[in-house]
Scaffold this active site. Sequence first.
Site, PDB file in Angstrom:
ATOM      1  N   ARG B   6      -5.439   8.321  12.687  1.00 21.17           N
ATOM      2  CA  ARG B   6      -5.979   9.483  11.968  1.00 21.17           C
ATOM      3  C   ARG B   6      -7.085  10.175  12.752  1.00 21.17           C
ATOM      4  O   ARG B   6      -7.224  11.398  12.684  1.00 21.17           O
ATOM      5  CB  ARG B   6      -6.436   9.080  10.566  1.00 21.17           C
ATOM      6  CG  ARG B   6      -7.447   7.962  10.527  1.00 21.17           C
ATOM      7  CD  ARG B   6      -7.846   7.651   9.098  1.00 21.17           C
ATOM      8  NE  ARG B   6      -8.719   6.483   9.039  1.00 21.17           N
ATOM      9  CZ  ARG B   6      -9.471   6.187   7.994  1.00 21.17           C
ATOM     10  NH1 ARG B   6      -9.453   6.953   6.927  1.00 21.17           N
ATOM     11  NH2 ARG B   6     -10.232   5.111   8.008  1.00 21.17           N
ATOM     12  N   SER B  33     -10.293  11.067   4.553  1.00 22.55           N
ATOM     13  CA  SER B  33      -9.394   9.957   4.888  1.00 22.55           C
ATOM     14  C   SER B  33      -8.377  10.350   5.948  1.00 22.55           C
ATOM     15  O   SER B  33      -8.014   9.549   6.802  1.00 22.55           O
ATOM     16  CB  SER B  33      -8.648   9.493   3.640  1.00 22.55           C
ATOM     17  OG  SER B  33      -9.552   9.026   2.667  1.00 22.55           O
ATOM     18  N   GLU B  54      -0.667  17.119  -4.983  1.00 25.14           N
ATOM     19  CA  GLU B  54       0.193  17.165  -3.799  1.00 25.14           C
ATOM     20  C   GLU B  54       1.340  18.159  -3.957  1.00 25.14           C
ATOM     21  O   GLU B  54       1.776  18.781  -2.986  1.00 25.14           O
ATOM     22  CB  GLU B  54       0.748  15.769  -3.488  1.00 25.14           C
ATOM     23  CG  GLU B  54      -0.299  14.767  -3.004  1.00 25.14           C
ATOM     24  CD  GLU B  54      -1.179  14.209  -4.113  1.00 25.14           C
ATOM     25  OE1 GLU B  54      -0.863  14.412  -5.301  1.00 25.14           O
ATOM     26  OE2 GLU B  54      -2.192  13.563  -3.789  1.00 25.14           O
ATOM     27  N   PHE B  79       1.639   9.394  -1.374  1.00 23.41           N
ATOM     28  CA  PHE B  79       1.398  10.412  -2.390  1.00 23.41           C
ATOM     29  C   PHE B  79       1.998  11.761  -2.015  1.00 23.41           C
ATOM     30  O   PHE B  79       2.265  12.588  -2.891  1.00 23.41           O
ATOM     31  CB  PHE B  79      -0.099  10.501  -2.693  1.00 23.41           C
ATOM     32  CG  PHE B  79      -0.636   9.152  -3.072  1.00 23.41           C
ATOM     33  CD1 PHE B  79      -0.052   8.447  -4.114  1.00 23.41           C
ATOM     34  CD2 PHE B  79      -1.638   8.554  -2.353  1.00 23.41           C
ATOM     35  CE1 PHE B  79      -0.485   7.174  -4.446  1.00 23.41           C
ATOM     36  CE2 PHE B  79      -2.076   7.276  -2.677  1.00 23.41           C
ATOM     37  CZ  PHE B  79      -1.507   6.587  -3.726  1.00 23.41           C
ATOM     38  N   HIS B 104      -1.819   6.959   6.750  1.00 26.57           N
ATOM     39  CA  HIS B 104      -1.775   5.778   5.871  1.00 26.57           C
ATOM     40  C   HIS B 104      -0.343   5.329   5.551  1.00 26.57           C
ATOM     41  O   HIS B 104      -0.071   4.797   4.476  1.00 26.57           O
ATOM     42  CB  HIS B 104      -2.527   6.028   4.555  1.00 26.57           C
ATOM     43  CG  HIS B 104      -4.001   6.282   4.744  1.00 26.57           C
ATOM     44  ND1 HIS B 104      -4.482   7.414   5.356  1.00 26.57           N
ATOM     45  CD2 HIS B 104      -5.080   5.547   4.407  1.00 26.57           C
ATOM     46  CE1 HIS B 104      -5.803   7.360   5.390  1.00 26.57           C
ATOM     47  NE2 HIS B 104      -6.191   6.241   4.823  1.00 26.57           N
ATOM     48  N   ASP B 112      -5.438  -1.219  -0.041  1.00 27.25           N
ATOM     49  CA  ASP B 112      -5.098  -0.521  -1.284  1.00 27.25           C
ATOM     50  C   ASP B 112      -3.809  -1.021  -1.941  1.00 27.25           C
ATOM     51  O   ASP B 112      -3.506  -0.654  -3.080  1.00 27.25           O
ATOM     52  CB  ASP B 112      -5.007   0.992  -1.036  1.00 27.25           C
ATOM     53  CG  ASP B 112      -6.380   1.649  -1.067  1.00 27.25           C
ATOM     54  OD1 ASP B 112      -7.178   1.300  -1.954  1.00 27.25           O
ATOM     55  OD2 ASP B 112      -6.647   2.498  -0.214  1.00 27.25           O
ATOM     56  N   ARG B 162      -2.900   4.544   9.772  1.00 27.91           N
ATOM     57  CA  ARG B 162      -4.316   4.808   9.527  1.00 27.91           C
ATOM     58  C   ARG B 162      -5.090   4.529  10.821  1.00 27.91           C
ATOM     59  O   ARG B 162      -5.122   5.390  11.690  1.00 27.91           O
ATOM     60  CB  ARG B 162      -4.773   3.918   8.362  1.00 27.91           C
ATOM     61  CG  ARG B 162      -6.136   4.158   7.834  1.00 27.91           C
ATOM     62  CD  ARG B 162      -6.313   3.322   6.545  1.00 27.91           C
ATOM     63  NE  ARG B 162      -7.610   3.438   5.956  1.00 27.91           N
ATOM     64  CZ  ARG B 162      -8.569   2.516   6.061  1.00 27.91           C
ATOM     65  NH1 ARG B 162      -8.361   1.434   6.783  1.00 27.91           N
ATOM     66  NH2 ARG B 162      -9.724   2.683   5.451  1.00 27.91           N
TER      67      ARG B 162
END
Lengths: 219, 305
Positions: B6, B33, B54, B79, B104, B112, B162
């Site tokens: 990222r 993030s 989203e 997501f 991610h 998570d 990530r």
Amino acid sequence: MSEVVKPQGKLMAMLSPVSNFHLESSETCLSILAAVLRRKGEKDVVILSKGHSAPAFYVMLHEMGLLSDEELYSFADIDGLPSHVMRGLPFIEVSSGSLGQGLSVANGIALAKRIDGEEGRIYVILGDGELDEGQVWEAAMTAAHHRLENVIAIVDRNYFQLTGKTEEILNKEPIAEKWRAFGWEVIEVPNREEEIEKALERAEEIKGRPKVVIVRWEG
Amino acid sequence: MIESFREAFGRALVELGKENEKIVVVDADVKSSTKTVYFERAFPERFVQVGISEQDMVSTAAGLAIAGKIPVVSAFAAFLMRAWEQIRNTVARDNLNVKLIPTHSGFSDHMDGSSHQCLEDIALMRVLPNMTVVVPADAPSVPVLLKEVVEHEGPVYMRLGRDHAPRVYERPELELGRASVLREGSDVLLVANGVMVSVALEVAKALEERNVEAGVIDMHTVKPLDEKTLVRMARKVNTVITMEEHSVYGGLGGAVAEVLSERLPRRVIRIGTTDFGRSSRDYFALLKRYGLTADAVVRRIEGVI
């Protein structure tokens, strides 16, 4: 035939071979489309978020001389006019058929115009049943937050959705208060072409926030 | 060297933003993030915030693309998938120039847990007409492929992890749609992408000690798949092993198996997941649990060749 048959007659003629595909939704949308297309300037964009009113849109194109009789009556035939509007047709910037996305797309176009310092209104025609889609309200928040004054939503409040009366399927009211609470300016008019056009004119005078015209069917 | 996907993405996006004024970034409240926050700081006028939504984000990006912009949409991969139908019906169907760049993905959001880990996205994106699907192997690959992605006309899904990006390349010369051959080998062929490319190289070394010569391909573009390179490399071997941080159903393994079954029948062993993930304080513990470490892959290969 285009000289003599009125838009409603054309709608019925084109839809009778296809089990009256969304006939009512198209009927109530005719006056809205007529008003919007007459008002539309060169830099304006029209988004038919309730894409199943495509028949009404085709009738308007036919009225404007942009579709032949043969094309009009090719509706939903394999190589004919698509049953829901598709990008590439006159005035159609984005395909629809899936409900709830048109307002977000309108916001995107408005944001791009803002970045480029360009003018132009973006008219988005929504169904009242379509207001069930959560994305409509996500987009309503986005438009209000970014003060997208060029976005003008028009709700075809015809009290019907696919399987019955809107209030029986999922209560919609109070629609005007909902849009107001989301930061929109609301204008309510009966479903008559000249009234809708006046409402669109009035909407343009209101600056600094998005506007919605709720068009109530009284038929 | 371990770098961050990222971070590489966030920095590369700023560099591209300097060159190309058409780039507009749309965010659903995950900018810190996904690291698109760097783009926001550099070009606030070309950064659009839509809040935690989203679906609205993807359709807003569609509008930006219609108006001539090159929208970059970034979110957690899991997501972004809730906007799959928006991606299908608006972005892909109208062939709009929207760049979907999730972070991610895979197990990379280890803490998570299963809600945030995304092991299905490649399959979901690969099935869409017009969609190009890209999975960079390491941090240096990101700016190179991102530039290609932005210059490509049409929708692209570029999947990033990530923070765990082990270095594979020093100066990658990568081209969209052209597989990168990292190692020639005539005993077995390893086809990998993402983090699994670095694992494949470790596996190849371990196999070399056992006198097994393994070819390694970085198949960074899953769609369109570089069939020519795949077939050329597969011709030398009896067994092809695919390695991905994704479900074996419909991902890279599926794509490779589809092509080889039609063009050059070979035994294809697909290494990937078949289940949801789970929470873990340690990313490597997850890779180990799901059989995606070099040791686990070597054992699997020894069992089949």
